[in-house]
Write an enzyme that holds these catalytic residues in place. Structure first.
Site, PDB file in Angstrom:
ATOM      1  N   HIS A   1      36.387 -57.711  82.748  1.00 56.90           N
ATOM      2  CA  HIS A   1      35.117 -57.465  81.857  1.00 56.90           C
ATOM      3  C   HIS A   1      34.278 -58.323  82.621  1.00 56.90           C
ATOM      4  CE1 HIS A   1      33.036 -58.482  78.067  1.00 56.90           C
ATOM      5  NE2 HIS A   1      33.157 -56.986  77.447  1.00 56.90           N
TER       6      HIS A   1
ATOM      7  N   HIS B   1      35.687 -51.133  70.389  1.00 60.19           N
ATOM      8  CA  HIS B   1      35.219 -52.370  70.039  1.00 60.19           C
ATOM      9  C   HIS B   1      35.331 -53.189  69.436  1.00 60.19           C
ATOM     10  CE1 HIS B   1      30.752 -54.586  71.124  1.00 60.19           C
ATOM     11  NE2 HIS B   1      31.377 -53.515  72.412  1.00 60.19           N
TER      12      HIS B   1
HETATM   13 MG    MG Z   1      34.705 -53.783  75.337  1.00 61.24          MG
END
Ligand code: MG
Length: 387
Positions: free
Chosen positions: A286, A186
């Site tokens: 995503h 992340h």
């Molecule tokens: Mg991600």
């Protein structure tokens, strides 16, 4: 010619920005923007683009996108990208509906019957990973993704590394190879900690490690991966166009591209997939987003052979705990079936346009300007850090 008449933006629970485009013949299409923490800027960008596009031929989608990208002189950035992407998705939805076909029929036609998806577990600060995975397996998913860590300093203790590794080990111990696990750094992990983590994690044969470095540091990946690490590297969720993905591909260290259709737009996502084919790279779109974004991305997944897997947001932590106002994608659909996974897969959409019917009454009912903000994280000594 159907002229663009009006584009309206709706912020709805839990954190989604939906866009409804209407033409002067009474037809409409839906799109979805992201970047909810900057929603006023996103709405402003959509309003700016609406002023430019009002009266334009709604069938000339590529021309509209080229204008959005170029006519402001200053280019790029996620705000302009997501505003453009939302409008572009809505234009595809409207046009394909007018022709009575799903969008993928206009992009080469389907190459598959269904799309394998994965589900999130364990939240922003990962915990209870085995319980989370058990619940996902019971729902039919065999692939999960989780955050590697909560806040993580530039240099961390061996104990902090052990905690990350222990969570992964717990999943392998509990489920063996019945469960595939992707691990999302992340952008929270800085260079000094990337290699130590990747070395320790390699034995668990993760599906991939995602965003091992924060955006802007991708040039470090070649160095980080030197020495033959076998863990697959995934990244790209914050990139907006082929020009940005081109560098990742030519550098040759990324195995999985993760473009987000609400940043790239639908046709640009398709182009990125075709470009990635030339480099033998997988694309796993995503999409921890809302219903329109997922529907748009599935249109591309329907016709691209190098998408083995797709993200979706049912049950994701963004939709409940932190968000306050709980909502799921299917809440906004007249018929939830097109976005309801079965055995961990979503069907190739067959309905016209994006393949879903957004419920305007439900959108109006849950419209809010009070979207919850994404977290504002600090390290224990008070320094701001990546969320
Ligand atoms: Mg991600």
């Amino acid at each position: 010619m159907p002229a663009i008449a009006d584009i309206e933006t709706y912020c709805v629970a839990p954190r989604w920005i939906l866009v409804r485009l209407r033409t002067d013949d009474g037809a409409e299409g839906w799109g979805e923007a992201i970047v909810p923490k900057r929603r006023a800027a996103v709405r402003g960008a959509i309003d700016d683009l609406t002023r430019a596009l009002t009266g334009a031929d709604a069938d000339r989608i590529e021309e509209a996108v080229q204008r959005c990208r170029k006519d402001g002189f200053f280019r790029g950035g996620p705000v302009l990208a997501t505003a453009t992407a939302a409008i572009e998705q809505a234009l595809w939805d409207r046009k394909a509906r007018a022709l009575g076909v799903p969008v993928h029929e206009m992009l080469g036609g389907r190459v598959r019957d269904r799309v394998k998806t994965y589900a999130w577990i364990a939240g922003d600060r990962p915990d209870d990973v085995v319980a989370g995975a058990k619940a996902r397996l019971a729902q039919g998913f065999t692939v999960v993704k989780m955050n590697a860590t909560a806040e993580f300093d530039l240099i961390e203790t061996a104990g902090a590394v052990d905690s990350v590794v222990a969570r992964v080990a717990a999943l392998r111990d509990a489920f063996g190879t019945d469960l595939e696990v992707a691990l999302d750094f992340h952008g929270r992990v800085a260079r000094p900690m990337v290699r130590p983590l990747l070395r320790e994690l390699e034995q668990y044969r993760l599906l991939w490690v995602e965003e091992p470095v924060a955006p802007g540091h991708d040039e470090l990946l070649r160095d980080i991966c030197r020495g033959g690490l076998s863990t697959r590297i995934a990244t790209g969720e914050r990139l907006t166009s082929r020009w940005e993905f081109r560098t990742l591909l030519t550098e040759g260290v990324v195995d999985v591209l993760q473009p987000d259709v609400s940043l790239t737009g639908l046709f640009e996502l398709e182009k990125i997939c075709r470009m990635a084919e030339c480099f033998d790279v997988a694309v796993v779109p995503h999409n921890p987003n809302g219903p329109v974004s997922l529907a748009a991305s599935l249109q591309v997944a329907s016709c691209a052979v190098n998408i083995p897997l797709h993200e979706q947001s049912l049950g994701i932590h963004y939709n409940s705990a932190r968000a306050g106002a709980t909502a799921e994608m299917t809440d906004y659909l007249a018929d939830p079936a097109p976005l309801t996974p079965a055995d961990g897969h979503l069907a190739v959409p067959t309905g016209p346009g994006l393949g879903i019917d957004v419920s305007l009454p439900e959108v109006l009912r849950r419209r809010t300007e009070d979207l919850p903000a994404d977290p504002d994280w600090r390290l224990p000594d008070g320094r701001p850090t990546e969320w």
